[in-house]
Design a protein around this motif. Structure first.
Motif, PDB file in Angstrom:
ATOM      1  N   MET A 297     -22.084 -61.448  61.190  1.00  0.00           N
ATOM      2  CA  MET A 297     -23.279 -61.825  60.431  1.00  0.00           C
ATOM      3  C   MET A 297     -23.011 -62.001  58.936  1.00  0.00           C
ATOM      4  O   MET A 297     -23.904 -61.833  58.103  1.00  0.00           O
ATOM      5  N   PHE A 298     -21.801 -62.358  58.602  1.00  0.00           N
ATOM      6  CA  PHE A 298     -21.467 -62.624  57.195  1.00  0.00           C
ATOM      7  C   PHE A 298     -22.351 -63.708  56.601  1.00  0.00           C
ATOM      8  O   PHE A 298     -22.782 -63.621  55.452  1.00  0.00           O
ATOM      9  N   THR A 299     -22.639 -64.734  57.408  1.00  0.00           N
ATOM     10  CA  THR A 299     -23.415 -65.849  56.859  1.00  0.00           C
ATOM     11  C   THR A 299     -24.823 -65.421  56.441  1.00  0.00           C
ATOM     12  O   THR A 299     -25.414 -66.027  55.550  1.00  0.00           O
ATOM     13  N   LEU A 300     -25.356 -64.367  57.060  1.00  0.00           N
ATOM     14  CA  LEU A 300     -26.645 -63.843  56.629  1.00  0.00           C
ATOM     15  C   LEU A 300     -26.539 -63.197  55.257  1.00  0.00           C
ATOM     16  O   LEU A 300     -27.410 -63.378  54.397  1.00  0.00           O
ATOM     17  N   SER A 301     -25.463 -62.447  55.046  1.00  0.00           N
ATOM     18  CA  SER A 301     -25.238 -61.841  53.727  1.00  0.00           C
ATOM     19  C   SER A 301     -25.065 -62.912  52.669  1.00  0.00           C
ATOM     20  O   SER A 301     -25.604 -62.807  51.560  1.00  0.00           O
ATOM     21  N   ARG A 302     -24.321 -63.949  53.012  1.00  0.00           N
ATOM     22  CA  ARG A 302     -24.114 -65.041  52.062  1.00  0.00           C
ATOM     23  C   ARG A 302     -25.437 -65.760  51.763  1.00  0.00           C
ATOM     24  O   ARG A 302     -25.715 -66.091  50.607  1.00  0.00           O
ATOM     25  N   ALA A 303     -26.234 -65.984  52.792  1.00  0.00           N
ATOM     26  CA  ALA A 303     -27.520 -66.665  52.601  1.00  0.00           C
ATOM     27  C   ALA A 303     -28.444 -65.860  51.685  1.00  0.00           C
ATOM     28  O   ALA A 303     -29.142 -66.423  50.832  1.00  0.00           O
ATOM     29  N   GLU A 304     -28.447 -64.547  51.865  1.00  0.00           N
ATOM     30  CA  GLU A 304     -29.286 -63.693  51.015  1.00  0.00           C
ATOM     31  C   GLU A 304     -28.865 -63.790  49.556  1.00  0.00           C
ATOM     32  O   GLU A 304     -29.710 -63.895  48.652  1.00  0.00           O
ATOM     33  N   GLN A 305     -27.556 -63.758  49.323  1.00  0.00           N
ATOM     34  CA  GLN A 305     -27.056 -63.874  47.953  1.00  0.00           C
ATOM     35  C   GLN A 305     -27.346 -65.251  47.366  1.00  0.00           C
ATOM     36  O   GLN A 305     -27.720 -65.375  46.188  1.00  0.00           O
ATOM     37  N   LEU A 306     -27.192 -66.288  48.173  1.00  0.00           N
ATOM     38  CA  LEU A 306     -27.483 -67.642  47.692  1.00  0.00           C
ATOM     39  C   LEU A 306     -28.950 -67.778  47.293  1.00  0.00           C
ATOM     40  O   LEU A 306     -29.267 -68.345  46.236  1.00  0.00           O
ATOM     41  N   ASP A 307     -29.839 -67.262  48.117  1.00  0.00           N
ATOM     42  CA  ASP A 307     -31.259 -67.333  47.776  1.00  0.00           C
ATOM     43  C   ASP A 307     -31.538 -66.603  46.464  1.00  0.00           C
ATOM     44  O   ASP A 307     -32.288 -67.092  45.608  1.00  0.00           O
ATOM     45  N   HIS A 308     -30.933 -65.448  46.297  1.00  0.00           N
ATOM     46  CA  HIS A 308     -31.154 -64.651  45.086  1.00  0.00           C
ATOM     47  C   HIS A 308     -30.722 -65.417  43.834  1.00  0.00           C
ATOM     48  O   HIS A 308     -31.491 -65.546  42.878  1.00  0.00           O
ATOM     49  N   TYR A 309     -29.494 -65.927  43.844  1.00  0.00           N
ATOM     50  CA  TYR A 309     -28.971 -66.596  42.650  1.00  0.00           C
ATOM     51  C   TYR A 309     -29.600 -67.978  42.436  1.00  0.00           C
ATOM     52  O   TYR A 309     -29.810 -68.393  41.292  1.00  0.00           O
ATOM     53  N   GLU A 310     -29.902 -68.676  43.513  1.00  0.00           N
ATOM     54  CA  GLU A 310     -30.564 -69.983  43.360  1.00  0.00           C
ATOM     55  C   GLU A 310     -31.960 -69.820  42.779  1.00  0.00           C
ATOM     56  O   GLU A 310     -32.391 -70.616  41.931  1.00  0.00           O
ATOM     57  N   ASN A 311     -32.687 -68.789  43.218  1.00  0.00           N
ATOM     58  CA  ASN A 311     -34.012 -68.537  42.670  1.00  0.00           C
ATOM     59  C   ASN A 311     -33.939 -68.146  41.204  1.00  0.00           C
ATOM     60  O   ASN A 311     -34.763 -68.568  40.383  1.00  0.00           O
ATOM     61  N   SER A 312     -32.941 -67.340  40.866  1.00  0.00           N
ATOM     62  CA  SER A 312     -32.763 -66.955  39.469  1.00  0.00           C
ATOM     63  C   SER A 312     -32.438 -68.171  38.605  1.00  0.00           C
ATOM     64  O   SER A 312     -32.966 -68.319  37.490  1.00  0.00           O
ATOM     65  N   ARG A 313     -31.590 -69.064  39.127  1.00  0.00           N
ATOM     66  CA  ARG A 313     -31.264 -70.284  38.381  1.00  0.00           C
ATOM     67  C   ARG A 313     -32.503 -71.153  38.215  1.00  0.00           C
ATOM     68  O   ARG A 313     -32.712 -71.748  37.149  1.00  0.00           O
ATOM     69  N   ARG A 314     -33.328 -71.234  39.242  1.00  0.00           N
ATOM     70  CA  ARG A 314     -34.546 -72.042  39.173  1.00  0.00           C
ATOM     71  C   ARG A 314     -35.496 -71.505  38.094  1.00  0.00           C
ATOM     72  O   ARG A 314     -36.082 -72.278  37.328  1.00  0.00           O
ATOM     73  N   ILE A 315     -35.636 -70.190  38.026  1.00  0.00           N
ATOM     74  CA  ILE A 315     -36.513 -69.583  37.019  1.00  0.00           C
ATOM     75  C   ILE A 315     -35.996 -69.865  35.612  1.00  0.00           C
ATOM     76  O   ILE A 315     -36.757 -70.258  34.714  1.00  0.00           O
ATOM     77  N   LYS A 316     -34.694 -69.694  35.415  1.00  0.00           N
ATOM     78  CA  LYS A 316     -34.118 -69.965  34.089  1.00  0.00           C
ATOM     79  C   LYS A 316     -34.275 -71.441  33.726  1.00  0.00           C
ATOM     80  O   LYS A 316     -34.509 -71.787  32.563  1.00  0.00           O
ATOM     81  N   GLY A 317     -34.162 -72.303  34.736  1.00  0.00           N
ATOM     82  CA  GLY A 317     -34.345 -73.727  34.487  1.00  0.00           C
ATOM     83  C   GLY A 317     -35.765 -74.050  34.052  1.00  0.00           C
ATOM     84  O   GLY A 317     -35.981 -74.901  33.187  1.00  0.00           O
ATOM     85  N   LEU A 318     -36.742 -73.358  34.639  1.00  0.00           N
ATOM     86  CA  LEU A 318     -38.136 -73.583  34.271  1.00  0.00           C
ATOM     87  C   LEU A 318     -38.396 -73.247  32.811  1.00  0.00           C
ATOM     88  O   LEU A 318     -39.252 -73.852  32.159  1.00  0.00           O
ATOM     89  N   PHE A 319     -37.635 -72.286  32.285  1.00  0.00           N
ATOM     90  CA  PHE A 319     -37.782 -71.899  30.886  1.00  0.00           C
ATOM     91  C   PHE A 319     -36.800 -72.631  29.975  1.00  0.00           C
ATOM     92  O   PHE A 319     -36.697 -72.312  28.792  1.00  0.00           O
ATOM     93  N   GLY A 320     -36.083 -73.600  30.532  1.00  0.00           N
ATOM     94  CA  GLY A 320     -35.173 -74.384  29.723  1.00  0.00           C
ATOM     95  C   GLY A 320     -33.930 -73.647  29.282  1.00  0.00           C
ATOM     96  O   GLY A 320     -33.264 -74.058  28.325  1.00  0.00           O
ATOM     97  N   ASP A 321     -33.602 -72.554  29.970  1.00  0.00           N
ATOM     98  CA  ASP A 321     -32.443 -71.740  29.586  1.00  0.00           C
ATOM     99  C   ASP A 321     -31.179 -72.320  30.228  1.00  0.00           C
ATOM    100  O   ASP A 321     -30.779 -71.924  31.320  1.00  0.00           O
ATOM    101  N   GLU A 322     -30.558 -73.263  29.528  1.00  0.00           N
ATOM    102  CA  GLU A 322     -29.390 -73.955  30.085  1.00  0.00           C
ATOM    103  C   GLU A 322     -28.220 -73.006  30.303  1.00  0.00           C
ATOM    104  O   GLU A 322     -27.513 -73.086  31.314  1.00  0.00           O
ATOM    105  N   GLN A 323     -27.980 -72.119  29.356  1.00  0.00           N
ATOM    106  CA  GLN A 323     -26.855 -71.198  29.470  1.00  0.00           C
ATOM    107  C   GLN A 323     -27.077 -70.209  30.610  1.00  0.00           C
ATOM    108  O   GLN A 323     -26.155 -69.907  31.367  1.00  0.00           O
TER     109      GLN A 323
END
Length: 204
Positions: free
Chosen positions: A59-85
């Motif tokens: 079930m490694f792919t489940l662990s990977r999917a959870e991490q991907l969702d976490h970091y992708e959501n964080s990137r999306r939030i930073k993008g909404l605030f224009g935080d390029e870095q």
């Protein structure tokens, strides 16, 4: 006797329903839980299912999917605030997760990128702080008496140079247009235009 196939199906279905309450935040996990439910349904018994789970990486792919969702959501939030870095820092983590091949590899790759990603975020935060310090220094300089003007100009220049070291692309126009910078300044565009002239006097 416990029906292991039934227990596993109930668990997977419960996790899938939970993820589906916020599908936009859990898209990677939703896809994986559906795959595991299909795998379970197509296995003739618990032994075959266990063997297929082991062969697929425990079930490694489940662990990977959870991490991907976490970091992708964080990137999306930073993008909404224009935080390029900040968005770029999350991109570093996402790349590490996408290239991981096992539970151990996932941990190692994410850990290896932590320092770089955290440094990028820290530099972004420090730059925002220096923008605030710059405008404080400009106000102090502009309102200081003639005898202290040279000293206060030196303070402005010091902050400006520190800001440039953190953001080599810094310009006054970027300060006015880049959301993480502009959001910490309480001045309207007219007042900022005046302060741009003040900075110009110091930098001449």
């Amino acid at each position: 006797m416990v029906d292991l196939m039934k227990e596993q199906r109930l668990y997977l279905e419960a996790r899938l329903r939970e993820c589906e309450t916020n599908p936009e935040l859990n898209r990677n996990q939703i896809a994986e839980y559906r795959k595991y439910l299909d795998l379970l349904a197509s296995s003739k018994d618990a032994d075959e299912y266990a063997d297929r789970i082991a062969a697929s990486g425990d079930m490694f792919t489940l662990s990977r999917a959870e991490q991907l969702d976490h970091y992708e959501n964080s990137r999306r939030i930073k993008g909404l605030f224009g935080d390029e870095q900040g968005s770029a820092a999350e991109g570093v983590r996402i790349d590490a997760v996408e290239h991981a091949a096992s539970h151990t590899d996932l941990y190692d790759k994410v850990s290896a990128t932590a320092t770089r990603a955290n440094d990028m975020i820290a530099m972004s935060q420090q730059a925002v702080e220096q923008v605030m310090n710059l405008f404080t220094a400009l106000v102090i300089c502009h309102t200081s008496c003639a005898g202290r003007k040279a000293e206060k100009k030196s303070g402005v220049l010091s902050v400006w140079n520190r800001l440039k070291s953190l953001d080599p692309e810094i310009t006054f126009e970027k300060i006015m247009s880049y959301p993480p910078y502009r959001s910490v300044l309480p001045f309207d565009d007219g007042r900022l235009g005046q302060m741009k002239d003040w900075l110009g006097e110091v930098l001449r």
